[in-house]
Motif scaffolding. Sequence first.
Motif, PDB file in Angstrom:
ATOM      1  N   LEU A   1       1.956   3.716  -8.364  1.00 15.77           N
ATOM      2  CA  LEU A   1       1.471   3.374  -7.030  1.00 15.77           C
ATOM      3  C   LEU A   1       0.979   1.935  -7.021  1.00 15.77           C
ATOM      4  CD1 LEU A   1      -0.654   6.498  -6.019  1.00 15.77           C
ATOM      5  CD2 LEU A   1       1.736   6.016  -5.468  1.00 15.77           C
ATOM      6  N   TRP A   2       1.275   1.225  -5.931  1.00 16.73           N
ATOM      7  CA  TRP A   2       0.818  -0.149  -5.824  1.00 16.73           C
ATOM      8  C   TRP A   2      -0.569  -0.204  -5.173  1.00 16.73           C
ATOM      9  CZ3 TRP A   2       1.127  -4.071  -8.504  1.00 16.73           C
ATOM     10  CH2 TRP A   2       0.777  -5.339  -8.039  1.00 16.73           C
ATOM     11  N   ILE A   3      -1.283  -1.303  -5.403  1.00 13.69           N
ATOM     12  CA  ILE A   3      -2.663  -1.457  -4.951  1.00 13.69           C
ATOM     13  C   ILE A   3      -2.820  -1.320  -3.446  1.00 13.69           C
ATOM     14  CG2 ILE A   3      -3.346  -2.816  -6.956  1.00 13.69           C
ATOM     15  CD1 ILE A   3      -3.052  -5.336  -5.216  1.00 13.69           C
ATOM     16  N   SER A   4      -1.773  -1.621  -2.695  1.00 13.51           N
ATOM     17  CA  SER A   4      -1.841  -1.500  -1.228  1.00 13.51           C
ATOM     18  C   SER A   4      -1.986  -0.056  -0.787  1.00 13.51           C
ATOM     19  CB  SER A   4      -0.589  -2.113  -0.592  1.00 13.51           C
ATOM     20  OG  SER A   4      -0.393  -3.433  -1.031  1.00 13.51           O
ATOM     21  N   ASP A   5      -1.662   0.879  -1.674  1.00 14.10           N
ATOM     22  CA  ASP A   5      -1.757   2.303  -1.364  1.00 14.10           C
ATOM     23  C   ASP A   5      -2.911   2.964  -2.119  1.00 14.10           C
ATOM     24  OD1 ASP A   5       0.298   2.372   0.480  1.00 14.10           O
ATOM     25  OD2 ASP A   5       1.834   2.804  -1.021  1.00 14.10           O
ATOM     26  N   TYR A   6      -3.954   2.186  -2.449  1.00  9.38           N
ATOM     27  CA  TYR A   6      -5.131   2.764  -3.079  1.00  9.38           C
ATOM     28  C   TYR A   6      -6.092   3.294  -2.015  1.00  9.38           C
ATOM     29  CZ  TYR A   6      -3.888   1.006  -7.752  1.00  9.38           C
ATOM     30  OH  TYR A   6      -3.271   0.764  -8.958  1.00  9.38           O
ATOM     31  N   GLY A   7      -7.003   4.133  -2.456  1.00 10.45           N
ATOM     32  CA  GLY A   7      -7.786   4.961  -1.561  1.00 10.45           C
ATOM     33  C   GLY A   7      -7.209   6.365  -1.650  1.00 10.45           C
ATOM     34  N   TYR A   8      -7.988   7.373  -1.318  1.00  7.49           N
ATOM     35  CA  TYR A   8      -7.566   8.753  -1.547  1.00  7.49           C
ATOM     36  C   TYR A   8      -6.359   9.146  -0.689  1.00  7.49           C
ATOM     37  CZ  TYR A   8      -7.958  13.768  -2.412  1.00  7.49           C
ATOM     38  OH  TYR A   8      -7.693  15.058  -2.775  1.00  7.49           O
ATOM     39  N   ASP A   9      -6.492   9.059   0.612  1.00  6.63           N
ATOM     40  CA  ASP A   9      -5.401   9.472   1.493  1.00  6.63           C
ATOM     41  C   ASP A   9      -4.196   8.559   1.339  1.00  6.63           C
ATOM     42  OD1 ASP A   9      -6.846  11.628   2.468  1.00  6.63           O
ATOM     43  OD2 ASP A   9      -7.641  10.497   4.182  1.00  6.63           O
ATOM     44  N   ALA A  10      -4.445   7.261   1.164  1.00 12.11           N
ATOM     45  CA  ALA A  10      -3.343   6.309   1.014  1.00 12.11           C
ATOM     46  C   ALA A  10      -2.541   6.603  -0.252  1.00 12.11           C
ATOM     47  CB  ALA A  10      -3.880   4.884   0.985  1.00 12.11           C
ATOM     48  N   ALA A  11      -3.229   6.983  -1.317  1.00 14.87           N
ATOM     49  CA  ALA A  11      -2.529   7.284  -2.562  1.00 14.87           C
ATOM     50  C   ALA A  11      -1.705   8.569  -2.437  1.00 14.87           C
ATOM     51  CB  ALA A  11      -3.526   7.400  -3.705  1.00 14.87           C
ATOM     52  N   LEU A  12      -2.246   9.563  -1.755  1.00 16.63           N
ATOM     53  CA  LEU A  12      -1.464  10.784  -1.529  1.00 16.63           C
ATOM     54  C   LEU A  12      -0.188  10.458  -0.755  1.00 16.63           C
ATOM     55  CD1 LEU A  12      -4.260  13.356  -0.583  1.00 16.63           C
ATOM     56  CD2 LEU A  12      -3.046  13.160  -2.772  1.00 16.63           C
ATOM     57  N   HIS A  13      -0.316   9.576   0.236  1.00 17.65           N
ATOM     58  CA  HIS A  13       0.865   9.182   1.003  1.00 17.65           C
ATOM     59  C   HIS A  13       1.800   8.319   0.150  1.00 17.65           C
ATOM     60  CE1 HIS A  13       3.427   8.464   4.367  1.00 17.65           C
ATOM     61  NE2 HIS A  13       3.185   7.160   4.381  1.00 17.65           N
ATOM     62  N   GLY A  14       1.218   7.498  -0.732  1.00 19.90           N
ATOM     63  CA  GLY A  14       2.042   6.706  -1.633  1.00 19.90           C
ATOM     64  C   GLY A  14       2.920   7.570  -2.514  1.00 19.90           C
ATOM     65  N   PHE A  15       2.356   8.679  -2.984  1.00 26.12           N
ATOM     66  CA  PHE A  15       3.167   9.632  -3.745  1.00 26.12           C
ATOM     67  C   PHE A  15       4.323  10.143  -2.906  1.00 26.12           C
ATOM     68  CE2 PHE A  15       4.118  14.155  -4.034  1.00 26.12           C
ATOM     69  CZ  PHE A  15       4.708  14.222  -5.289  1.00 26.12           C
ATOM     70  N   GLU A  16       4.054  10.516  -1.667  1.00 27.11           N
ATOM     71  CA  GLU A  16       5.109  11.051  -0.810  1.00 27.11           C
ATOM     72  C   GLU A  16       6.221  10.018  -0.608  1.00 27.11           C
ATOM     73  OE1 GLU A  16       5.332  14.080   0.034  1.00 27.11           O
ATOM     74  OE2 GLU A  16       3.318  14.840  -0.352  1.00 27.11           O
ATOM     75  N   LYS A  17       5.850   8.762  -0.438  1.00 20.37           N
ATOM     76  CA  LYS A  17       6.859   7.710  -0.262  1.00 20.37           C
ATOM     77  C   LYS A  17       7.719   7.576  -1.521  1.00 20.37           C
ATOM     78  CE  LYS A  17       3.886   4.486   1.120  1.00 20.37           C
ATOM     79  NZ  LYS A  17       3.383   3.171   1.623  1.00 20.37           N
ATOM     80  N   SER A  18       7.075   7.558  -2.667  1.00 16.16           N
ATOM     81  CA  SER A  18       7.831   7.411  -3.914  1.00 16.16           C
ATOM     82  C   SER A  18       8.718   8.621  -4.180  1.00 16.16           C
ATOM     83  CB  SER A  18       6.872   7.201  -5.088  1.00 16.16           C
ATOM     84  OG  SER A  18       6.301   5.915  -5.062  1.00 16.16           O
ATOM     85  N   ALA A  19       8.177   9.817  -3.981  1.00 13.49           N
ATOM     86  CA  ALA A  19       8.960  11.030  -4.222  1.00 13.49           C
ATOM     87  C   ALA A  19      10.184  11.075  -3.316  1.00 13.49           C
ATOM     88  CB  ALA A  19       8.094  12.262  -4.022  1.00 13.49           C
ATOM     89  N   ALA A  20      10.017  10.649  -2.068  1.00  7.62           N
ATOM     90  CA  ALA A  20      11.150  10.651  -1.130  1.00  7.62           C
ATOM     91  C   ALA A  20      12.207   9.641  -1.553  1.00  7.62           C
ATOM     92  CB  ALA A  20      10.654  10.356   0.279  1.00  7.62           C
ATOM     93  N   LYS A  21      11.792   8.458  -1.980  1.00  6.55           N
ATOM     94  CA  LYS A  21      12.770   7.452  -2.413  1.00  6.55           C
ATOM     95  C   LYS A  21      13.486   7.889  -3.675  1.00  6.55           C
ATOM     96  CE  LYS A  21       9.990   3.788  -0.366  1.00  6.55           C
ATOM     97  NZ  LYS A  21       8.967   2.761  -0.625  1.00  6.55           N
TER      98      LYS A  21
ATOM     99  N   PRO B   1       2.727  -4.538   1.826  1.00  6.25           N
ATOM    100  CA  PRO B   1       3.008  -3.172   2.283  1.00  6.25           C
ATOM    101  C   PRO B   1       4.156  -2.543   1.516  1.00  6.25           C
ATOM    102  CG  PRO B   1       3.846  -4.793   3.846  1.00  6.25           C
ATOM    103  CD  PRO B   1       3.042  -5.559   2.831  1.00  6.25           C
ATOM    104  N   ILE B   2       3.991  -1.299   1.168  1.00  2.00           N
ATOM    105  CA  ILE B   2       5.053  -0.513   0.532  1.00  2.00           C
ATOM    106  C   ILE B   2       5.734   0.276   1.635  1.00  2.00           C
ATOM    107  CG2 ILE B   2       5.619   1.264  -1.150  1.00  2.00           C
ATOM    108  CD1 ILE B   2       4.613  -1.395  -2.360  1.00  2.00           C
ATOM    109  N   PRO B   3       7.019   0.004   1.885  1.00  2.00           N
ATOM    110  CA  PRO B   3       7.684   0.650   3.023  1.00  2.00           C
ATOM    111  C   PRO B   3       7.829   2.140   2.871  1.00  2.00           C
ATOM    112  CG  PRO B   3       9.266  -0.578   1.701  1.00  2.00           C
ATOM    113  CD  PRO B   3       7.907  -0.903   1.148  1.00  2.00           C
ATOM    114  N   GLU B   4       8.016   2.806   3.978  1.00  3.49           N
ATOM    115  CA  GLU B   4       8.312   4.229   3.979  1.00  3.49           C
ATOM    116  C   GLU B   4       9.685   4.469   3.385  1.00  3.49           C
ATOM    117  OE1 GLU B   4       6.108   6.524   4.978  1.00  3.49           O
ATOM    118  OE2 GLU B   4       4.644   4.979   5.535  1.00  3.49           O
ATOM    119  N   ALA B   5       9.955   5.701   3.046  1.00  2.00           N
ATOM    120  CA  ALA B   5      11.250   6.042   2.458  1.00  2.00           C
ATOM    121  C   ALA B   5      12.353   5.857   3.500  1.00  2.00           C
ATOM    122  CB  ALA B   5      11.229   7.478   1.967  1.00  2.00           C
TER     123      ALA B   5
END
Length: 293
Positions: free
Chosen positions: A76-96, A289-293
Motif C-alpha cells: 500500500l502506498w502512503i496516500s492510502d494510509y489511515g484505517y478506512d483508506a488502507a482497507l480501500h487500498g487493499f480492494e484497489k490492489s486486489a481488483a487490479k 493518488p492511487i487510481p481505482e481498478a
Amino acid sequence: MTNTTLTLNNEVTLPAIGFGVFQTPADETATAVAEALRAGYRHIDTAAAYFNEAGVGKALRASGLDRSEVFVETKLWISDYGYDAALHGFEKSAAKLDVEQIDLLLLHQPLTTRFDLTLDAYRALEKLYADGKVRAIGVSNFMPEVLAELLEKTEIVPAVNQIEVHPYFQQRELQALHAEHNILTQAWSPIGGVTIYGDGQKSTLENETIGQIADRHSKSPAQVMLRWHLRQGRSAIPKSIKPARIAENFDVFDFELSTDELAAIDALDTGVRGGPEPSAITLENYGMPIPEA
C-alpha cells in the motif's frame, strides 16, 4: 543446499527468490511476469505505487497456473494510509491483481511525520489478516526506531520488512532486530542496482571480490550476490525485463558459497544507502493518488 522456500512467523511459506517489477513499465509488466513464471518463479512482488499491478494480474490469468501456485505480494502506498483508506487500498490492489486474497500485503513506507496514519493503516492490515483477505502482513523500509514503535503499538508482529540490502549496504542493526522478533528480512535492490557510486567505487556487478567468487563457481556476480542473500536466510527480490537475466537470477540453487566467501562479501559493506532515506518520505513530497481498478 539452501531451501528454496522460507517460512514466515505465522507458518506461511514463500519462495525465497521473488520476481520484482519496480520501475517496469505497465505495458511491459505482463510480458516480464509471464517470462518469470516460465523460468520457474512462483513469487511476484509489486506495489500500488508501481502502477503495474494490473499487468501482474494479466500474467497470472494467462499463465495457466492455479492461484495457489503463485505467491503474490504487494504494498500500500502512503496516500492510502489511515484505517478506512488502507482497507480501500487493499480492494484497489486486489481488483487490479484480479485476486480475492493477497498472500503478503506490506506498508510501502513509514510516514514518520504522520505516524498516526501509519499505525491506522497497519491496524487495517491486521483486520484484513483476521478476515482472511491476506495470508500475511508486513512493512517495508521501516528503520529500527520506527519498527520498534510499530511493534509497541500494534498487535501482530510483521512477517516481513522489505528493505534495501546488498553487499554495499547491509543494515546489520536492523537485521538483528528482525531476527529478535522473527521478522523475515526481504531484500529489495539485492544486487545493488539503486546504488549511486562515487569516489571510484565500482558497481557491485564490477566488484573484484564478487567477480573472483563468481569465476570460481562459474556463475555471474548477480548470482553470487543472490546466493549470499539466501545463505544468510533472506528473501531476495531481483528484477529485470530481459529473459536471459530473469532466468539467470533464478538459477542460484545449485552452488554453495564457503564461509570465507560469505565473509568476504560481508566485508564490502560501506554503510551508504542507495535509495531514499525512509524518514524523508512525506505526503507533501511523495503523496500521489492511487487510481481505482
